[in-house]
Design a protein around this motif. Structure first.
Motif, mmCIF file in Angstrom:
data_model
loop_
_atom_site.group_PDB
_atom_site.id
_atom_site.type_symbol
_atom_site.label_atom_id
_atom_site.label_comp_id
_atom_site.label_asym_id
_atom_site.label_seq_id
_atom_site.Cartn_x
_atom_site.Cartn_y
_atom_site.Cartn_z
ATOM 1 N N GLY A 1 -4.062 -8.858 10.305
ATOM 2 C CA GLY A 1 -2.719 -9.207 9.868
ATOM 3 C C GLY A 1 -2.370 -8.513 8.563
ATOM 4 N N ASN A 2 -1.170 -8.800 8.064
ATOM 5 C CA ASN A 2 -0.751 -8.176 6.811
ATOM 6 C C ASN A 2 -1.504 -8.803 5.638
ATOM 7 O OD1 ASN A 2 0.668 -10.477 5.732
ATOM 8 N ND2 ASN A 2 2.367 -9.996 7.104
ATOM 9 N N MET A 3 -1.354 -8.236 4.472
ATOM 10 C CA MET A 3 -2.124 -8.674 3.309
ATOM 11 C C MET A 3 -1.844 -10.127 2.926
ATOM 12 S SD MET A 3 -4.348 -6.600 2.372
ATOM 13 C CE MET A 3 -4.830 -4.898 2.361
ATOM 14 N N ASP A 4 -0.635 -10.608 3.153
ATOM 15 C CA ASP A 4 -0.348 -12.011 2.859
ATOM 16 C C ASP A 4 -1.116 -12.945 3.798
ATOM 17 O OD1 ASP A 4 1.389 -11.336 0.809
ATOM 18 O OD2 ASP A 4 3.153 -11.365 2.113
ATOM 19 N N GLN A 5 -1.399 -12.459 5.002
ATOM 20 C CA GLN A 5 -2.122 -13.261 5.986
ATOM 21 C C GLN A 5 -3.639 -13.114 5.854
ATOM 22 O OE1 GLN A 5 -0.236 -11.322 9.267
ATOM 23 N NE2 GLN A 5 1.185 -13.013 9.625
ATOM 24 N N THR A 6 -4.079 -12.172 5.048
ATOM 25 C CA THR A 6 -5.514 -11.910 4.916
ATOM 26 C C THR A 6 -5.924 -11.864 3.442
ATOM 27 O OG1 THR A 6 -5.072 -9.553 5.080
ATOM 28 C CG2 THR A 6 -5.730 -10.649 7.107
ATOM 29 N N PRO A 7 -5.907 -13.013 2.760
ATOM 30 C CA PRO A 7 -6.287 -13.026 1.349
ATOM 31 C C PRO A 7 -7.695 -12.496 1.104
ATOM 32 C CG PRO A 7 -5.503 -15.207 2.041
ATOM 33 C CD PRO A 7 -5.485 -14.327 3.236
ATOM 34 N N ALA A 8 -8.562 -12.548 2.116
ATOM 35 C CA ALA A 8 -9.921 -12.019 1.953
ATOM 36 C C ALA A 8 -9.893 -10.530 1.637
ATOM 37 C CB ALA A 8 -10.735 -12.272 3.221
ATOM 38 N N PHE A 9 -8.836 -9.847 2.061
ATOM 39 C CA PHE A 9 -8.726 -8.401 1.856
ATOM 40 C C PHE A 9 -7.889 -8.031 0.637
ATOM 41 C CE2 PHE A 9 -9.007 -7.842 6.755
ATOM 42 C CZ PHE A 9 -10.319 -8.265 6.730
ATOM 43 N N ARG A 10 -7.351 -9.007 -0.079
ATOM 44 C CA ARG A 10 -6.464 -8.732 -1.212
ATOM 45 C C ARG A 10 -7.210 -8.478 -2.514
ATOM 46 N NH1 ARG A 10 -2.559 -6.293 -0.802
ATOM 47 N NH2 ARG A 10 -2.743 -6.238 -3.020
ATOM 48 N N VAL A 11 -8.414 -8.991 -2.650
ATOM 49 C CA VAL A 11 -9.092 -8.952 -3.946
ATOM 50 C C VAL A 11 -9.285 -7.518 -4.430
ATOM 51 C CG1 VAL A 11 -11.191 -9.564 -5.204
ATOM 52 C CG2 VAL A 11 -10.183 -11.192 -3.580
ATOM 53 N N PHE A 12 -9.873 -6.659 -3.616
ATOM 54 C CA PHE A 12 -10.125 -5.276 -4.044
ATOM 55 C C PHE A 12 -8.837 -4.537 -4.398
ATOM 56 C CE2 PHE A 12 -14.400 -5.972 -2.686
ATOM 57 C CZ PHE A 12 -15.173 -5.012 -3.314
ATOM 58 N N PRO A 13 -7.810 -4.549 -3.538
ATOM 59 C CA PRO A 13 -6.577 -3.838 -3.919
ATOM 60 C C PRO A 13 -5.918 -4.394 -5.177
ATOM 61 C CG PRO A 13 -6.542 -4.382 -1.580
ATOM 62 C CD PRO A 13 -7.741 -5.058 -2.166
ATOM 63 N N ASP A 14 -5.959 -5.709 -5.346
ATOM 64 C CA ASP A 14 -5.334 -6.295 -6.538
ATOM 65 C C ASP A 14 -6.068 -5.891 -7.810
ATOM 66 O OD1 ASP A 14 -3.484 -7.490 -4.885
ATOM 67 O OD2 ASP A 14 -4.305 -9.516 -5.076
ATOM 68 N N VAL A 15 -7.396 -5.924 -7.775
ATOM 69 C CA VAL A 15 -8.181 -5.528 -8.950
ATOM 70 C C VAL A 15 -8.008 -4.027 -9.214
ATOM 71 C CG1 VAL A 15 -10.514 -5.327 -9.913
ATOM 72 C CG2 VAL A 15 -9.807 -7.442 -8.755
ATOM 73 N N ALA A 16 -8.008 -3.226 -8.157
ATOM 74 C CA ALA A 16 -7.825 -1.776 -8.328
ATOM 75 C C ALA A 16 -6.461 -1.473 -8.947
ATOM 76 C CB ALA A 16 -7.978 -1.061 -6.990
ATOM 77 N N ALA A 17 -5.422 -2.161 -8.482
ATOM 78 C CA ALA A 17 -4.079 -1.928 -9.032
ATOM 79 C C ALA A 17 -4.031 -2.258 -10.521
ATOM 80 C CB ALA A 17 -3.051 -2.758 -8.269
ATOM 81 N N GLU A 18 -4.810 -3.235 -10.927
ATOM 82 C CA GLU A 18 -4.843 -3.634 -12.335
ATOM 83 C C GLU A 18 -5.688 -2.688 -13.185
ATOM 84 O OE1 GLU A 18 -6.739 -7.251 -14.996
ATOM 85 O OE2 GLU A 18 -6.320 -7.618 -12.884
ATOM 86 N N LEU A 19 -6.877 -2.323 -12.691
ATOM 87 C CA LEU A 19 -7.830 -1.564 -13.520
ATOM 88 C C LEU A 19 -7.763 -0.051 -13.340
ATOM 89 C CD1 LEU A 19 -11.072 -3.751 -13.231
ATOM 90 C CD2 LEU A 19 -9.396 -3.701 -15.088
ATOM 91 N N VAL A 20 -7.506 0.397 -12.133
ATOM 92 C CA VAL A 20 -7.517 1.850 -11.858
ATOM 93 C C VAL A 20 -6.317 2.237 -10.989
ATOM 94 C CG1 VAL A 20 -9.995 2.282 -12.194
ATOM 95 C CG2 VAL A 20 -9.179 1.426 -9.993
ATOM 96 N N GLU B 1 -4.408 4.613 -10.965
ATOM 97 C CA GLU B 1 -4.358 6.026 -10.583
ATOM 98 C C GLU B 1 -5.181 6.322 -9.332
ATOM 99 O OE1 GLU B 1 -7.888 5.532 -13.311
ATOM 100 O OE2 GLU B 1 -5.861 4.726 -13.197
ATOM 101 N N LEU B 2 -6.080 5.417 -8.974
ATOM 102 C CA LEU B 2 -6.913 5.610 -7.785
ATOM 103 C C LEU B 2 -6.384 4.869 -6.557
ATOM 104 C CD1 LEU B 2 -10.526 5.370 -9.273
ATOM 105 C CD2 LEU B 2 -9.157 7.413 -8.797
ATOM 106 N N VAL B 3 -5.338 4.079 -6.757
ATOM 107 C CA VAL B 3 -4.765 3.323 -5.644
ATOM 108 C C VAL B 3 -3.842 4.236 -4.862
ATOM 109 C CG1 VAL B 3 -3.328 1.355 -4.997
ATOM 110 C CG2 VAL B 3 -4.954 1.153 -6.886
ATOM 111 N N SER B 4 -4.098 4.323 -3.587
ATOM 112 C CA SER B 4 -3.290 5.179 -2.735
ATOM 113 C C SER B 4 -1.888 4.608 -2.588
ATOM 114 C CB SER B 4 -3.929 5.300 -1.352
ATOM 115 O OG SER B 4 -3.077 6.001 -0.483
ATOM 116 N N THR B 5 -0.904 5.459 -2.777
ATOM 117 C CA THR B 5 0.482 5.048 -2.557
ATOM 118 C C THR B 5 0.968 5.543 -1.202
ATOM 119 O OG1 THR B 5 1.261 7.026 -3.692
ATOM 120 C CG2 THR B 5 1.055 5.001 -5.011
ATOM 121 N N SER B 6 0.061 6.158 -0.445
ATOM 122 C CA SER B 6 0.437 6.653 0.875
ATOM 123 C C SER B 6 0.479 5.494 1.865
ATOM 124 C CB SER B 6 -0.565 7.709 1.348
ATOM 125 O OG SER B 6 -1.846 7.122 1.489
ATOM 126 N N LYS B 7 0.882 5.820 3.071
ATOM 127 C CA LYS B 7 0.968 4.802 4.114
ATOM 128 C C LYS B 7 -0.417 4.212 4.359
ATOM 129 C CE LYS B 7 0.664 5.966 8.908
ATOM 130 N NZ LYS B 7 1.013 6.412 10.120
#
Length: 196
Positions: free
Chosen positions: A69-88, A90-96
């Motif tokens: 499901g989408n990220m709102d439906q899968t909080p188990a998958f949100r931790v890494f992207p959220d931390v990456a967006a905060e700390l790095v 520049e390494l977070v992909s903005t592509s599809k």
């Protein structure tokens, strides 16, 4: 050959390793059922993968595949992207996204484009991802997700440590239990269709 093995548990099953977007021509109209568990959604061309499932089925055969499901439906998958967006950032992909995000409309359209009828999408079906510790949570994704591993490999050594610690702390804050384990929801969709 190296891409073929026989199951010891069920000797009548033969396992083949093949490109799901371009299966052997001898598979055409051969199988009663085709199943893809969290795989087609990651193909560079998911439509090609579902069309291959269709081609390989006998008329009246059934295909089924799963999609997260989408990220709102899968909080188990949100931790890494959220931390990456905060700390790095520049390494977070903005592509599809590198996968299809499951939804009834997206998955129905995919099956229709491949030629399936009697399409049914079930979901989101939510289960709890449970791991014994924040460290196990970190390792589960850092060691098994190629995009995550690639992102971490681009970090300076001190940032790798900071990132790891922040992921573990965030997982604990969002899903920590009294016994030290982590429990976070993850949701998926199950899609079925029939070849006419």
């Amino acid at each position: 050959d190296a891409d073929t093995c026989t199951s010891n548990a069920v000797p009548s099953i033969r396992v083949l390793v093949r490109d799901g977007q371009s299966l052997p021509t001898e598979f055409s109209n051969t199988f009663d059922v085709a199943v893809a568990n969290f795989s087609v959604i990651f193909f560079p061309n998911p439509v090609a993968g579902v069309k291959e499932m269709f081609r390989c089925l006998v008329p009246g055969g059934t295909a089924s595949f799963t999609a997260w499901g989408n990220m709102d439906q899968t909080p188990a998958f949100r931790v890494f992207p959220d931390v990456a967006a905060e700390l790095v950032p520049e390494l977070v992909s903005t592509s599809k996204p590198k996968r299809i995000v499951g939804s009834t409309s997206t998955l129905t359209a995919l099956m229709e484009e491949a030629g399936f009828v009697d399409i049914k999408v079930v979901g989101p079906v939510t289960k709890v991802l449970e791991v014994p510790s924040p460290e196990e949570y970190y390792n589960r994704f850092a060691l098994t997700s190629p995009p995550t591993a690639e992102m971490i490999s681009k970090m300076e050594d001190t940032m790798k440590i900071t990132f790891r610690n922040r992921v573990m702390a965030t997982a604990k804050a969002r899903g920590g239990r009294d016994d030290g384990s982590i429990a976070l929801n993850s949701s998926a969709f199950i899609t079925y269709g029939r070849k006419p």
